[in-house]
Design a protein around this motif. Structure first.
Motif, mmCIF file in Angstrom:
data_model
loop_
_atom_site.group_PDB
_atom_site.id
_atom_site.type_symbol
_atom_site.label_atom_id
_atom_site.label_comp_id
_atom_site.label_asym_id
_atom_site.label_seq_id
_atom_site.Cartn_x
_atom_site.Cartn_y
_atom_site.Cartn_z
ATOM 1 N N VAL A 1 -63.999 35.371 -48.659
ATOM 2 C CA VAL A 1 -63.626 36.314 -47.555
ATOM 3 C C VAL A 1 -62.605 35.314 -47.127
ATOM 4 O O VAL A 1 -62.846 35.107 -46.947
ATOM 5 C CB VAL A 1 -64.454 36.933 -46.794
ATOM 6 C CG1 VAL A 1 -65.593 37.513 -46.988
ATOM 7 C CG2 VAL A 1 -65.253 35.611 -45.548
ATOM 8 N N LYS A 2 -60.994 36.325 -45.987
ATOM 9 C CA LYS A 2 -60.179 35.642 -45.921
ATOM 10 C C LYS A 2 -59.913 35.823 -44.123
ATOM 11 O O LYS A 2 -59.248 34.726 -43.881
ATOM 12 C CB LYS A 2 -58.891 36.234 -46.402
ATOM 13 C CG LYS A 2 -58.772 36.661 -47.446
ATOM 14 C CD LYS A 2 -57.301 36.991 -47.677
ATOM 15 C CE LYS A 2 -56.545 36.731 -49.319
ATOM 16 N NZ LYS A 2 -57.824 37.584 -50.386
ATOM 17 N N VAL A 3 -60.431 36.497 -43.915
ATOM 18 C CA VAL A 3 -61.445 36.223 -42.607
ATOM 19 C C VAL A 3 -61.806 35.588 -41.470
ATOM 20 O O VAL A 3 -62.690 34.673 -42.496
ATOM 21 C CB VAL A 3 -62.100 37.541 -41.651
ATOM 22 C CG1 VAL A 3 -61.336 38.689 -41.866
ATOM 23 C CG2 VAL A 3 -63.088 37.610 -42.309
ATOM 24 N N ILE B 1 -61.159 31.226 -33.173
ATOM 25 C CA ILE B 1 -61.905 31.420 -34.037
ATOM 26 C C ILE B 1 -60.769 31.556 -34.937
ATOM 27 O O ILE B 1 -60.168 32.778 -34.809
ATOM 28 C CB ILE B 1 -62.664 32.807 -33.300
ATOM 29 C CG1 ILE B 1 -63.636 31.881 -33.099
ATOM 30 C CG2 ILE B 1 -63.443 33.040 -35.105
ATOM 31 C CD1 ILE B 1 -65.180 33.049 -32.125
ATOM 32 N N GLY B 2 -60.542 30.397 -36.007
ATOM 33 C CA GLY B 2 -59.409 31.002 -36.633
ATOM 34 C C GLY B 2 -58.449 30.547 -36.341
ATOM 35 O O GLY B 2 -57.861 30.158 -34.955
ATOM 36 N N LYS B 3 -57.227 32.264 -35.819
ATOM 37 C CA LYS B 3 -56.460 32.421 -35.632
ATOM 38 C C LYS B 3 -56.640 33.231 -33.992
ATOM 39 O O LYS B 3 -55.674 33.505 -33.364
ATOM 40 C CB LYS B 3 -55.238 33.349 -36.458
ATOM 41 C CG LYS B 3 -55.282 32.054 -37.475
ATOM 42 C CD LYS B 3 -53.732 33.265 -38.049
ATOM 43 C CE LYS B 3 -53.144 32.264 -39.862
ATOM 44 N NZ LYS B 3 -53.031 33.606 -40.563
ATOM 45 N N LEU B 4 -57.841 33.458 -34.205
ATOM 46 C CA LEU B 4 -57.778 34.045 -32.790
ATOM 47 C C LEU B 4 -58.239 33.607 -31.856
ATOM 48 O O LEU B 4 -58.920 32.141 -31.904
ATOM 49 C CB LEU B 4 -59.077 35.262 -32.377
ATOM 50 C CG LEU B 4 -59.777 35.422 -31.599
ATOM 51 C CD1 LEU B 4 -58.688 36.822 -30.830
ATOM 52 C CD2 LEU B 4 -62.091 36.875 -31.956
ATOM 53 N N ILE B 5 -57.342 33.479 -31.072
ATOM 54 C CA ILE B 5 -57.341 32.441 -29.155
ATOM 55 C C ILE B 5 -58.504 33.483 -28.485
ATOM 56 O O ILE B 5 -57.584 34.133 -27.902
ATOM 57 C CB ILE B 5 -56.095 32.164 -29.168
ATOM 58 C CG1 ILE B 5 -55.320 30.885 -29.924
ATOM 59 C CG2 ILE B 5 -56.204 31.192 -27.399
ATOM 60 C CD1 ILE B 5 -53.938 30.828 -30.000
ATOM 61 N N ASP C 1 -62.175 41.273 -36.690
ATOM 62 C CA ASP C 1 -61.700 39.860 -36.007
ATOM 63 C C ASP C 1 -61.974 38.751 -37.389
ATOM 64 O O ASP C 1 -61.773 37.652 -37.492
ATOM 65 C CB ASP C 1 -61.570 39.598 -34.540
ATOM 66 C CG ASP C 1 -60.142 40.693 -34.392
ATOM 67 O OD1 ASP C 1 -59.003 40.727 -33.891
ATOM 68 O OD2 ASP C 1 -61.006 41.647 -33.873
ATOM 69 N N PHE C 2 -63.762 38.954 -37.137
ATOM 70 C CA PHE C 2 -64.702 37.584 -37.874
ATOM 71 C C PHE C 2 -65.247 38.464 -38.203
ATOM 72 O O PHE C 2 -66.435 39.710 -37.779
ATOM 73 C CB PHE C 2 -64.619 36.325 -37.340
ATOM 74 C CG PHE C 2 -65.089 36.743 -36.048
ATOM 75 C CD1 PHE C 2 -66.667 36.857 -35.562
ATOM 76 C CD2 PHE C 2 -64.489 36.846 -34.522
ATOM 77 C CE1 PHE C 2 -67.430 36.277 -33.949
ATOM 78 C CE2 PHE C 2 -65.120 36.969 -33.308
ATOM 79 C CZ PHE C 2 -66.164 37.062 -32.691
#
Length: 333
Positions: free
Chosen positions: A133-135, A3-7, A93-94
């Motif tokens: 937003v950036k997240v 999810i985005g940079k979240l792995i 985180d999101f």
């Protein structure tokens, strides 16, 4: 899955966002037993724009929560954009958009599952929030409005085009509310659609390890989300993970073990809330779910639900242990 940079490794388990349920102490209990991703209670965009204190309190995040999302809902695109920006300030985180809540107080204003009746607006709202937003921004929705109106495949494609980073799908329509059986077939259609590239999270009727495995095998989803079955049973996350890893079903905790968890959750509420009564009121929905299937339990359950002080609660819980300590509650599978 990402999810985005979240792995997130393996098959992550998400705790579904639930109003008056997924507050601090309950999130703590679910994290303790293996929930991988947390959500706050869902928050009204209009309340955030008006700077309502109670709504802002729902968004307070804690170190143990992470990774964690703040979920927002509303019908006005400008208000939703501003709400997302307010939520972003708390560094989740999101951010998640609620396109699935079926309750009348939400849909009568055109929010939640009502957005399934206006897919172009749903897409526009998601796109505007993503840009603001950036997240990463995710969404949660349902199959559709009723048995004759299930536009989930089109909705998923539109949300992906809008920039949504992941999509959680509850396998019921708005009309069903929380009744009947969740239909995982359409969730699988979304996941296996050739144009779908974002992670899909399956939700609905995950009441144990075997059902979790069946949902995974039937649909191929990237992650699982558990909501109401976790109320009164936060260890379901541990049970599901164990089953997915070993094929074995863990025994349910004894009543004595359950009581220790109830006391822990109660103590967290007492430390968190500004008065004892508020802490107890927040627990009542959980009290009602913690001891299923116990014989001749009605009288004690009523006493527990009517208790006004922590001393009363503790005394009733001790009485429950004396009477049922080694018994194992019976949970739906």
């Amino acid at each position: 899955m990402k999810i985005g940079k979240l792995i997130l490794e393996g098959t992550p388990l998400f705790l579904a966002p639930m109003e008056d349920v997924t507050y601090k102490s309950f999130r703590w209990m679910c994290k303790k037993y293996g929930a991988d991703v947390m959500y706050t209670e869902f928050v009204s965009s209009e309340a955030l724009v008006r700077d309502v204190k109670k709504s802002k309190q729902k968004m307070v995040l804690f170190d143990f929560d992470r990774p964690v999302a703040i979920q927002i809902y509303g019908h006005n695109i400008d208000s939703m954009v501003r709400a997302a920006q307010v939520a972003e300030e708390l560094q989740p985180d999101f951010i998640d958009i609620n396109f699935g809540c079926p309750m009348k107080k939400i849909i009568r204003h055109g929010a939640g599952a009502a957005m399934l009746r206006d897919l172009p607006k749903m897409q526009q709202m998601a796109a505007e929030i993503v840009k603001a937003v950036k997240v990463p921004v995710t969404a949660k929705t349902r199959l559709g409005w009723d048995k004759n109106d299930k536009p989930i495949v089109e909705a998923a494609l539109r949300l992906q085009d809008a920039g949504i980073a992941a999509l959680a799908i509850h396998g019921r329509t708005r009309e069903q509310l929380y009744t009947g059986v969740a239909d995982w077939t359409l969730i699988g259609e979304v996941k296996n659609h050739p144009q779908i590239q974002i992670p899909i999270i399956g939700n609905g009727d995950i009441t144990g390890g075997e059902k979790a495995k069946n949902l995974l095998e039937q649909t191929g989803v990237d992650a699982l989300m558990i909501g109401r079955p976790a109320i009164g049973r936060p260890w379901i996350f541990r049970e599901v993970k164990h089953y997915l890893q070993t094929g074995e079903t863990l025994p349910s905790p004894t009543v004595a073990e359950v009581v220790e968890n109830v006391k822990e959750q109660m103590q967290l509420n007492l430390e968190w809330k500004d008065n004892e009564r508020s802490a107890i009121l927040m627990m009542r929905r959980h009290f009602a779910k913690y001891f299923p299937g116990l014989p001749n339990f009605r009288e004690l359950k009523i006493k527990l639900l009517r208790a006004e002080t922590n001393t009363e609660v503790t005394g009733i819980l001790d009485e429950i242990v004396e009477r049922y300590g080694s018994v194992r509650p019976v949970y739906e599978e």
